[in-house]
Scaffold this motif. Structure first.
Motif, PDB file in Angstrom:
ATOM      1  N   MET A   1       0.740  -1.205   0.086  1.00 21.75           N
ATOM      2  CA  MET A   1      -0.149  -0.050  -0.037  1.00 21.75           C
ATOM      3  C   MET A   1       0.769   1.266  -0.020  1.00 21.75           C
ATOM      4  O   MET A   1       1.849   1.163   0.947  1.00 21.75           O
ATOM      5  N   SER A   2       0.629   2.059  -0.938  1.00 17.99           N
ATOM      6  CA  SER A   2       1.409   3.301  -1.110  1.00 17.99           C
ATOM      7  C   SER A   2       1.093   4.336   0.371  1.00 17.99           C
ATOM      8  O   SER A   2       0.180   4.025   1.039  1.00 17.99           O
ATOM      9  N   LEU A   3       2.103   5.271   0.588  1.00 21.50           N
ATOM     10  CA  LEU A   3       1.920   6.330   1.560  1.00 21.50           C
ATOM     11  C   LEU A   3       0.631   6.870   1.387  1.00 21.50           C
ATOM     12  O   LEU A   3      -0.123   7.287   2.546  1.00 21.50           O
ATOM     13  N   LYS A   4       0.417   7.501   0.314  1.00 19.07           N
ATOM     14  CA  LYS A   4      -0.918   8.168  -0.010  1.00 19.07           C
ATOM     15  C   LYS A   4      -2.259   7.334   0.369  1.00 19.07           C
ATOM     16  O   LYS A   4      -3.132   7.728   0.921  1.00 19.07           O
ATOM     17  N   GLN A   5      -2.093   5.896  -0.177  1.00 20.88           N
ATOM     18  CA  GLN A   5      -3.405   5.051   0.175  1.00 20.88           C
ATOM     19  C   GLN A   5      -3.425   4.986   1.750  1.00 20.88           C
ATOM     20  O   GLN A   5      -4.578   5.003   2.398  1.00 20.88           O
ATOM     21  N   GLN A   6      -2.231   4.825   2.539  1.00 15.83           N
ATOM     22  CA  GLN A   6      -2.267   4.801   3.829  1.00 15.83           C
ATOM     23  C   GLN A   6      -2.730   6.100   4.552  1.00 15.83           C
ATOM     24  O   GLN A   6      -3.772   5.949   5.418  1.00 15.83           O
ATOM     25  N   LEU A   7      -2.729   7.256   4.047  1.00 11.82           N
ATOM     26  CA  LEU A   7      -2.846   8.377   4.709  1.00 11.82           C
ATOM     27  C   LEU A   7      -4.619   8.270   4.349  1.00 11.82           C
ATOM     28  O   LEU A   7      -5.283   8.753   5.336  1.00 11.82           O
ATOM     29  N   THR A   8      -5.116   8.103   3.324  1.00 11.24           N
ATOM     30  CA  THR A   8      -6.448   8.035   2.940  1.00 11.24           C
ATOM     31  C   THR A   8      -7.281   7.152   4.131  1.00 11.24           C
ATOM     32  O   THR A   8      -8.211   7.303   4.412  1.00 11.24           O
ATOM     33  N   GLU A   9      -6.566   5.747   4.077  1.00 16.49           N
ATOM     34  CA  GLU A   9      -6.937   4.801   5.083  1.00 16.49           C
ATOM     35  C   GLU A   9      -7.223   5.323   6.636  1.00 16.49           C
ATOM     36  O   GLU A   9      -8.080   4.997   7.233  1.00 16.49           O
ATOM     37  N   ASP A  10      -6.152   6.066   6.894  1.00 17.92           N
ATOM     38  CA  ASP A  10      -6.050   6.473   8.206  1.00 17.92           C
ATOM     39  C   ASP A  10      -7.081   7.588   8.282  1.00 17.92           C
ATOM     40  O   ASP A  10      -7.562   7.761   9.592  1.00 17.92           O
ATOM     41  N   MET A  11      -7.274   8.416   7.466  1.00 17.12           N
ATOM     42  CA  MET A  11      -8.255   9.458   7.664  1.00 17.12           C
ATOM     43  C   MET A  11      -9.759   8.837   7.682  1.00 17.12           C
ATOM     44  O   MET A  11     -10.489   9.166   8.418  1.00 17.12           O
ATOM     45  N   LYS A  12      -9.990   7.814   7.001  1.00 17.90           N
ATOM     46  CA  LYS A  12     -11.393   7.196   7.203  1.00 17.90           C
ATOM     47  C   LYS A  12     -11.436   6.522   8.560  1.00 17.90           C
ATOM     48  O   LYS A  12     -12.316   6.700   9.031  1.00 17.90           O
ATOM     49  N   THR A  13     -10.322   5.982   8.987  1.00 15.66           N
ATOM     50  CA  THR A  13     -10.457   5.259  10.381  1.00 15.66           C
ATOM     51  C   THR A  13     -10.640   6.518  11.616  1.00 15.66           C
ATOM     52  O   THR A  13     -11.182   6.126  12.291  1.00 15.66           O
ATOM     53  N   ALA A  14      -9.624   7.607  11.091  1.00 13.77           N
ATOM     54  CA  ALA A  14     -10.122   8.578  12.116  1.00 13.77           C
ATOM     55  C   ALA A  14     -11.485   9.231  12.215  1.00 13.77           C
ATOM     56  O   ALA A  14     -12.067   9.630  13.244  1.00 13.77           O
ATOM     57  N   MET A  15     -12.095   9.204  11.134  1.00 14.78           N
ATOM     58  CA  MET A  15     -13.459   9.612  10.804  1.00 14.78           C
ATOM     59  C   MET A  15     -14.196   8.944  11.585  1.00 14.78           C
ATOM     60  O   MET A  15     -15.275   9.293  12.314  1.00 14.78           O
ATOM     61  N   ARG A  16     -14.144   7.467  11.344  1.00 15.18           N
ATOM     62  CA  ARG A  16     -15.163   6.228  12.042  1.00 15.18           C
ATOM     63  C   ARG A  16     -14.862   6.401  13.648  1.00 15.18           C
ATOM     64  O   ARG A  16     -15.724   6.256  14.233  1.00 15.18           O
ATOM     65  N   GLY A  17     -13.465   6.695  14.013  1.00 17.02           N
ATOM     66  CA  GLY A  17     -13.390   6.400  15.492  1.00 17.02           C
ATOM     67  C   GLY A  17     -13.651   7.747  15.998  1.00 17.02           C
ATOM     68  O   GLY A  17     -13.473   7.746  17.310  1.00 17.02           O
ATOM     69  N   GLY A  18     -13.688   8.781  15.475  1.00 19.16           N
ATOM     70  CA  GLY A  18     -14.063  10.159  16.200  1.00 19.16           C
ATOM     71  C   GLY A  18     -12.658  10.811  16.653  1.00 19.16           C
ATOM     72  O   GLY A  18     -12.946  11.656  17.553  1.00 19.16           O
ATOM     73  N   ASP A  19     -11.598  10.426  16.043  1.00 13.89           N
ATOM     74  CA  ASP A  19     -10.213  11.174  16.352  1.00 13.89           C
ATOM     75  C   ASP A  19      -9.923  12.453  15.817  1.00 13.89           C
ATOM     76  O   ASP A  19      -9.372  12.358  14.777  1.00 13.89           O
ATOM     77  N   LYS A  20     -10.620  13.410  16.366  1.00 12.63           N
ATOM     78  CA  LYS A  20     -10.752  14.761  15.653  1.00 12.63           C
ATOM     79  C   LYS A  20      -9.230  15.381  15.298  1.00 12.63           C
ATOM     80  O   LYS A  20      -8.855  15.850  14.237  1.00 12.63           O
ATOM     81  N   HIS A  21      -8.342  15.231  16.377  1.00 15.34           N
ATOM     82  CA  HIS A  21      -7.280  15.861  16.028  1.00 15.34           C
ATOM     83  C   HIS A  21      -6.318  15.100  15.071  1.00 15.34           C
ATOM     84  O   HIS A  21      -5.629  15.678  14.206  1.00 15.34           O
ATOM     85  N   LYS A  22      -6.214  13.612  15.145  1.00 12.91           N
ATOM     86  CA  LYS A  22      -5.521  12.812  14.101  1.00 12.91           C
ATOM     87  C   LYS A  22      -6.146  13.194  12.568  1.00 12.91           C
ATOM     88  O   LYS A  22      -5.328  13.164  11.864  1.00 12.91           O
ATOM     89  N   LEU A  23      -7.522  13.324  12.673  1.00 12.29           N
ATOM     90  CA  LEU A  23      -8.242  13.530  11.588  1.00 12.29           C
ATOM     91  C   LEU A  23      -7.783  15.032  10.990  1.00 12.29           C
ATOM     92  O   LEU A  23      -7.505  14.938   9.635  1.00 12.29           O
ATOM     93  N   GLY A  24      -7.745  15.806  11.669  1.00 10.56           N
ATOM     94  CA  GLY A  24      -7.240  16.959  11.111  1.00 10.56           C
ATOM     95  C   GLY A  24      -5.695  17.110  10.682  1.00 10.56           C
ATOM     96  O   GLY A  24      -5.611  17.635   9.449  1.00 10.56           O
TER      97      GLY A  24
END
Length: 148
Positions: A1-24
């Motif tokens: 998985m490329s770094l950009k894909q990893q970032l996108t996945e982490d953004m989705k995970t932060a959205m689902r988990g409600g981690d506003k700071h990491k999402l930002g």
């Protein structure tokens, strides 16, 4: 998985988990990557994304030093928290011994003997240590080795 894909996945995970700071922070990273892609009209690979992350980290280091100088610990703490998240996407840092070994190898490869040859050595080391060492520190070490 490329770094950009990893970032996108982490953004989705932060959205689902409600981690506003990491999402930002992840959104800031993705925005910086997208901005560079639009500016240069290219698709960034992992090495170029790492360069964007390094630049963001350097900006935050500078901000922390400015905030500390102005006694704004609240803002400095926010920047440090962002730095911690950005650092999770960078490869493991090189140890001092590994950096010294890279510098010694680069000096031997380029045949550098004086401070005038620092640019050649820096170019070789920068390619090998990209994203894994602070280039300001590496530069100082190269200068010291070539001077002494």
């Amino acid at each position: 998985m490329s770094l950009k894909q990893q970032l996108t996945e982490d953004m989705k995970t932060a959205m689902r988990g409600g981690d506003k700071h990491k999402l930002g922070v992840v959104r800031l990273i993705l925005a910086a990557v997208k901005q560079r892609e639009v500016d240069e009209r290219i698709e960034l690979d992992d090495i170029q994304v790492l360069a964007v992350l390094e630049k963001m980290l350097k900006q935050r280091r500078d901000s922390v030093s400015q905030f500390d100088a102005a006694n704004r610990t609240d803002l400095a703490d926010v920047e440090r928290a962002e730095m911690a998240i950005i650092e999770t996407y960078l490869p493991a840092k090189l140890t001092e011994a590994e950096v010294d070994a890279l510098i010694d190898a680069a000096i031997a490869d380029t045949g550098a003997s004086s401070a005038k040859d620092m640019g050649k050595v820096m170019g070789v080391v920068k390619d090998k240590a990209a994203g894994r060492a602070d280039m300001a520190v590496v530069s100082g070490r190269i200068k010291a080795k070539l001077a002494g």
